[in-house]
Design a protein around this motif. Structure first.
Motif, PDB file in Angstrom:
ATOM      1  N   GLU A   6       4.034  53.800  -5.189  1.00 40.89           N
ATOM      2  CA  GLU A   6       4.470  52.505  -4.660  1.00 40.89           C
ATOM      3  C   GLU A   6       3.292  51.679  -4.178  1.00 40.89           C
ATOM      4  OE1 GLU A   6       7.505  55.617  -2.990  1.00 40.89           O
ATOM      5  OE2 GLU A   6       5.325  55.441  -3.247  1.00 40.89           O
ATOM      6  N   SER A   7       3.491  50.369  -4.168  1.00 40.96           N
ATOM      7  CA  SER A   7       2.516  49.446  -3.597  1.00 40.96           C
ATOM      8  C   SER A   7       3.246  48.183  -3.180  1.00 40.96           C
ATOM      9  CB  SER A   7       1.409  49.112  -4.608  1.00 40.96           C
ATOM     10  OG  SER A   7       1.953  48.465  -5.740  1.00 40.96           O
ATOM     11  N   GLY A   9       3.570  47.012   0.108  1.00 42.45           N
ATOM     12  CA  GLY A   9       4.000  46.924   1.501  1.00 42.45           C
ATOM     13  C   GLY A   9       2.992  46.176   2.352  1.00 42.45           C
ATOM     14  N   LEU A  20       7.756  44.789  -3.585  1.00 41.61           N
ATOM     15  CA  LEU A  20       7.267  46.145  -3.764  1.00 41.61           C
ATOM     16  C   LEU A  20       7.265  46.500  -5.247  1.00 41.61           C
ATOM     17  CD1 LEU A  20       9.186  48.016  -0.909  1.00 41.61           C
ATOM     18  CD2 LEU A  20       7.039  46.732  -0.791  1.00 41.61           C
ATOM     19  N   CYS A  22       6.629  49.901  -8.039  1.00 41.72           N
ATOM     20  CA  CYS A  22       6.570  51.350  -8.193  1.00 41.72           C
ATOM     21  C   CYS A  22       6.265  51.643  -9.656  1.00 41.72           C
ATOM     22  CB  CYS A  22       7.886  51.988  -7.788  1.00 41.72           C
ATOM     23  SG  CYS A  22       8.020  53.758  -8.176  1.00 41.72           S
ATOM     24  N   TYR A  92      10.532  53.987  -0.089  1.00 43.77           N
ATOM     25  CA  TYR A  92      10.248  55.006  -1.094  1.00 43.77           C
ATOM     26  C   TYR A  92      10.899  54.647  -2.430  1.00 43.77           C
ATOM     27  CZ  TYR A  92       9.046  57.921   2.928  1.00 43.77           C
ATOM     28  OH  TYR A  92       8.485  58.420   4.083  1.00 43.77           O
ATOM     29  N   THR A 111       5.620  53.330   1.010  1.00 44.12           N
ATOM     30  CA  THR A 111       4.774  52.219   1.414  1.00 44.12           C
ATOM     31  C   THR A 111       5.402  51.573   2.648  1.00 44.12           C
ATOM     32  OG1 THR A 111       3.678  50.184   0.662  1.00 44.12           O
ATOM     33  CG2 THR A 111       5.902  50.562  -0.151  1.00 44.12           C
ATOM     34  N   GLN A 112       4.580  51.263   3.636  1.00 45.47           N
ATOM     35  CA  GLN A 112       5.076  50.756   4.910  1.00 45.47           C
ATOM     36  C   GLN A 112       5.360  49.258   4.829  1.00 45.47           C
ATOM     37  OE1 GLN A 112       5.589  52.399   8.074  1.00 45.47           O
ATOM     38  NE2 GLN A 112       6.560  50.425   8.535  1.00 45.47           N
TER      39      GLN A 112
END
Length: 117
Positions: A6-7, A9, A20, A22, A92, A111-112
């Motif tokens: 993932e990216s 965030g 987001l 994935c 997620y 990713t937060q």
């Protein structure tokens, strides 16, 4: 075997947007149902959205979040608009073979997403 990364965030103000991404490994990406989950501090992981031949959303995000996929890029997206403080969580990506989205086989690291009020 599928690996998910993932990216996208980050920190955003309430009312803002984030997308987001994935990316999944493997040549069988198109065979998988894809989904997004989230887990806030002190809470259980919850379903957010899923996509196979159609899409499914949690009531809390309907009308604000959109899930989509680009099979040519082995990527699934989560467009998040009108973000609220309650959307703060680790998000997620998941992949599975259940068309009913009741079980999932593979998970990303998360990713937060932090929404400031």
């Amino acid at each position: 075997q599928v690996q998910l990364v993932e990216s996208g965030g980050g920190l955003v103000q309430a009312g803002g947007s984030l997308r987001l991404s994935c990316v999944g490994s493997g040549r069988t990406f198109t065979a998988y149902v894809m989904g997004w989950f989230r887990q806030a501090p002190g809470k259980e992981r919850e379903f957010v959205a899923g996509i196979n031949w159609s899409t499914k959303y949690a009531d809390s995000v309907k009308g604000r979040f959109t899930i989509s996929r680009d099979n040519a890029k082995n990527t699934v997206y989560l467009q998040m608009n009108s973000l609220k403080a309650d959307d703060t969580a680790v998000y997620y990506c998941a992949a599975g073979v259940s068309p009913t989205m009741m079980s999932w086989n593979y998970w990303g690291q998360g990713t937060q997403v932090t929404v400031s009020s």
